[in-house]
Design a protein around this motif. Sequence first.
Motif, PDB file in Angstrom:
ATOM      1  N   SER A  43       0.850  -1.194   0.000  1.00 53.66           N
ATOM      2  CA  SER A  43       0.000   0.000   0.000  1.00 53.66           C
ATOM      3  C   SER A  43       0.880   1.237   0.000  1.00 53.66           C
ATOM      4  CB  SER A  43      -0.919   0.010   1.227  1.00 53.66           C
ATOM      5  OG  SER A  43      -1.611   1.242   1.325  1.00 53.66           O
ATOM      6  N   ASP A  59      -0.107   4.258   0.692  1.00 56.81           N
ATOM      7  CA  ASP A  59      -0.425   5.075   1.862  1.00 56.81           C
ATOM      8  C   ASP A  59       0.281   4.567   3.112  1.00 56.81           C
ATOM      9  OD1 ASP A  59      -2.066   6.611   0.264  1.00 56.81           O
ATOM     10  OD2 ASP A  59      -3.850   5.403   0.717  1.00 56.81           O
ATOM     11  N   LYS A  60       0.471   3.265   3.186  1.00 62.11           N
ATOM     12  CA  LYS A  60       1.134   2.695   4.351  1.00 62.11           C
ATOM     13  C   LYS A  60       2.630   2.938   4.314  1.00 62.11           C
ATOM     14  CE  LYS A  60       1.746  -1.672   6.853  1.00 62.11           C
ATOM     15  NZ  LYS A  60       1.420  -3.120   6.850  1.00 62.11           N
ATOM     16  N   GLN A  61       3.263   2.707   3.166  1.00 66.50           N
ATOM     17  CA  GLN A  61       4.697   2.909   3.043  1.00 66.50           C
ATOM     18  C   GLN A  61       5.043   3.111   1.579  1.00 66.50           C
ATOM     19  OE1 GLN A  61       6.933   0.187   5.352  1.00 66.50           O
ATOM     20  NE2 GLN A  61       8.924   0.854   4.621  1.00 66.50           N
TER      21      GLN A  61
END
Length: 954
Positions: free
Chosen positions: A221, A223-225
Motif C-alpha cells: 500500500s 499510503d502505508k509505506q
Amino acid sequence: MLTGRLCWVPLLLALGVGSGSGGGDSGRRRLLAAKVNKHKPWIETSYHGVVTENNDTVILDPPLVALDKDAPVPFAGEICAFKIHGQELPFEAVVLNKTSGEGRLRAKSPIDCELQKEYTFIIQAYDCGTGPRETAWKKSHKAVVHIQVKDVNEFAPTFKEPAYKAIVTEGKIYDSILQVEAIDEDCSPQYSQICNYEIVTTDVPFAIDRNGNVRNTEKLSYDKQHQYEILVTAYDCGQKPAAQDTLVQVDVKPVCKPGWQDWTKRIEYQPGSGSVPLFPSIHLETCDGAVSSIQITTELQTNYIGKGCDRETYSEKSLQKLCGASSGIIDLLPSPSAATNWTTGLLVDSSEMIFKFDGRQGAKIPDGVVPKNLTDQFTITMWMKHGPSPGVRAEKETILCNSDKTEMNRHHYALYVHNCRLVFLLRKDFDQADTFRPAEFHWKLDQICDKEWHYYVINVEFPVVTLYMDGATYEPYLVTNDWPIHPSHIAMQLTVGACWQGGEVTKPRFAQFFHGSLASLTIRPGKMDSQKVISCLQACKEGLDINSLESLGQGIKYHFNPSQSVLVMEGDDIRNINRALQKVSYINSRQFPTAGVRRLKVSSKVQCFGEDVCISIPDMDAYVMVLQAVEPQITLHGTDRFWRPAAQFESARGVILFPDIKIVSTFTKAEAPSDLKTTASKSAVLEEMLHNLDFCDILVLGGDLDPRQECLELNHSELHQRHLDATNSTAGYSIYGVGSMSRYEQVLRHIRYRNWRPAALESRRFRIKCSELNGRYTSNEFNLEVSVLHEVRVPDSEHVNHLIAQPPFLQSVHHPEPQTSIQHSSVVPSIATVVIIISVCMLVFVVAMGVYRVRIAHQHFIQETEAAKEAEMDWDDSALTITVNPMEKHGAPGRGEEETEEEEEEEEAEEDSSSSSESEGSEEEEEEGAGKGRHGQSGARQAQLEWDDSTLPY
C-alpha cells in the motif's frame, strides 16, 4: 613383479658372477655389469593424482614405483631418478628408495586452483646405469600423469550489483519483482556455486528463492509505506555467506487515487512566527476526472484547548478592559485567593481559570459582591462547555441562581440548562401592577449540548432579553409570563453551580446541580455590552489566515467563521484551487501561546460534468504543533534599603518607597562558540524582551498596617493615565490590569508610605512581586526596608558642660588647692592673678568663637537638609563607622597654641565671608547658640550623630 626380479639371481650365479678372486675378478665384474644392464626400468603407463591447493603433497594412483629386470645387479638394477617432461611445471618427482624404486611426486610451490584446475605431463624413470658417474643410464617408457587440484573454500560470494531497485504498483502480488545474483571466485563447483539467498531485514513483506528472485508476500500500500529497503545475502554450497549484503530498494507506486498530494501531517509553529503556511506544496490529484467545481473546508479544531482555543491569557477583568467594556464588572468565578475564597472548594483545571462542576458542588457568593436589586439593564457573560444531561428525565442544571436564603424557596433570577435548552428566569418585584410580565426566556440551540466551548452573553433590557452566542444574536423561541413576586424581608442567596434551597426542606441545601465547565462568569449591573465588545471578548488569539488575498486568483470564493477556525473556499479551476489552499496559514497572536497540538481537518466536495460518476476525495487530517515559547525571567531591582528623617514620614507627601524601581524581562538565548575548532558547548546569552504585566502586589511584611497612624497612598490619576486599577488594604497595595512594564514602573515609583506617628517606628519592610499571564510567569520577590532617622535631643546644660569642659592643663587654675596656695603665697601674688585672668579671658574667647562657628554650621545643615528633602536623597550610613577623638585639639602636647592660632585664622576668614543675614542676631540667640551650637555642628557633620563622653577623663 618382485618375483620376476628374483628369478635372475640363479642365472647370475650360474654364470659365475660374484665368484672367484684376484684382479681378474674385478675386470670380470665390469664385463659382467656391462652385459647385465641390458634392461630398461619399467613403470605404469598412466597415473592419476590429486593435490589440495595451497599444499605440496600429491596423492597418486597407483603409487609411483619403478622396476628394473637387471636387479639385483648394482647400478643396473637400481633406480636413480624420475624426470618430468614439460615446461614450467610446478611439480617434481623424487626417489625415495633406489633399490625398491619407490618415488614421490610433489609440488614445488603451493598450487592455486583458481589459476589452473588440473595438470597433465609425461614422466620417465631412470636406472643408475653402469656406475656411480651417471653413465649409460637407461630410461623407462613414457607414462602420462594427470593431476587434479582440489579446491579450498577461500572466497566468499559477492553480488554483481551493489544495489538493486525496482518499482511496483500497490495492490498486486508479484511472482518476481527482481532477481539478485551473486558469484564466487572459487574453482570447484562445490564452492563456486551459490546454493542459497536470504533476506536479512526482518518484518518485511518480501521473500527470496534459491535463484535470487525477490517477490512480495502481501499486497503493498502506497499510503502505508512509499518505499522499502531490504538487505539480501548469499551463501555458496559450502555455506559461506557473502562478504557484504546487497541493498534492494522497492518503490511502491500508488494506483491513481483522487486526493491531495505532497502535504505533511505535522506542521511546527514557533511562537512569534506570524502567519505560517500549512500546505505550501499541496495539489489535488483527480486522475483525469472531469471536475466542474470543488469546495474545500479547512477546520482548525481547538475545542479541547482551554476555552475552545488559546484564550487563557489574562483575567476576565483585564480582558474586559482590553476590549473596551464598561466598568463595574463583577467576576463571580475568580481565581481562588484570600479575598475571593468562595471558589476555593471548586474543581479547577491546570490554569485555575476554568471551573469544572461534577453535579455535587456549588458556591455561595458572599453578600455585598452583587447588588441585591438589579436594575432593568444588566449583562451576564460566561464561557460554558456542556453535554447532554444524564438520565431520562433531566433536571434543571443551575448556572446562576438568586433565591431566598430562608423560609421560602422563591427564585428571583436564575440561569440554567434544561433538556439542552438555555433558560433565563427573571421575576420582577411587585410594584402595585397586577399584570403578567415576561419571566422565563428559552433558547433551543444545538451548541448547548455539543460538549464544546461557547461564549454566551445575556443582555437584559427588560422586558427584552437577547442572547449572543459566539458573537451571533439569538432571540428566545419561547417567553413565559408570570406574576410578579410580592416583596418580603427575606434575605437572598446568590449561588453558582447549584441553587440554594432555603425553604420547603428540613435542612437548607444545594439543589439542581450543574454538570459541565464554566469560566469567566460575570455580571454587570446597569450596563449593556455592545456588539463590538462581545465580538472582542469571544475572539480567539489563534486561527486560520490567508497569505496574500490578492494572489488567490479569479473565481475563488472564501468565507471565514467569526472565530476564524473554519475556512471555506470554492472554485472551478483545479490550479487556482491548489494555489488558494497553498496560501492557507496558521497564526497565533499570543506572545506566549500555550504549547501543544492543534488538529486540522480538510474536507472536499467535488462536482463533475455531465452524468459521469464523480470522484471521491478523502478527508485530510493533519496537526499544528505549537512549540514551547521562550519563558521570560522578570526581574525587579532598585534600592533595597534607605533612611529618611521622621519629618518626611509625617509630611503630607510621605516617603516614596520605590523611586528607582526597574522591571526587566530577559530570556536565555543559546549562542554558538565563535571558534570553530573548539568543541565547547553553546554559551547562554541573556537578551531583554518587552511584554505586558497584569498585576504587581506590594505586600507589607512584619504585620499589617495600622490605619490609625500609617498607610500606603497612590494618586488615582497615576493609575487612570496608564489604564490600570488598584486595591488598597492594610496588607498592602495591589495594582492590576494589562499594561507594559514601563507603565508599571511609573506607577510603582509613585507609591508613598505615610506615618504620622513615626516616633515609635524604627523600620518598615515591603515586598513587590509582579506577574504576567495571570501568574503564569512571575518575577522575583523584591524586598525593601525603610528606616526612620530619629534626632537624639540632649539637655542644654549637659551640652554646655561637655563642650566647654576645660583641657587638663587649665584644670589646676580652678582647683581649690592651687587657689588656696596662691591666696596664701607671699612670693608674687600679683603675677598669679594676672595669669589667671588672662587664661580665663582666652578661654571665654575660644568658647565664644566656637559657639559662633557652630551656629554658622548649623544654619548650613538646615539648608542642606531642606535641599535633601526636595531631592529625596537616600541616607545610607549602614557602612559608616567614625571614631571621634574629643582630645584631638588639646590632647597632643606642644600643638595647642598652633592649633588655636589656626582655628582663630579660620574663624576670622569665615566671619569675613559670611553674609549679613547670617551674622545678624540678638543677644538671646547668641546665648542660646552657646548651648545649642555643638548640637548643630554634630548635625552638620552627619557622621558625629551623638557624642559619646562615657570614656572622657573629665
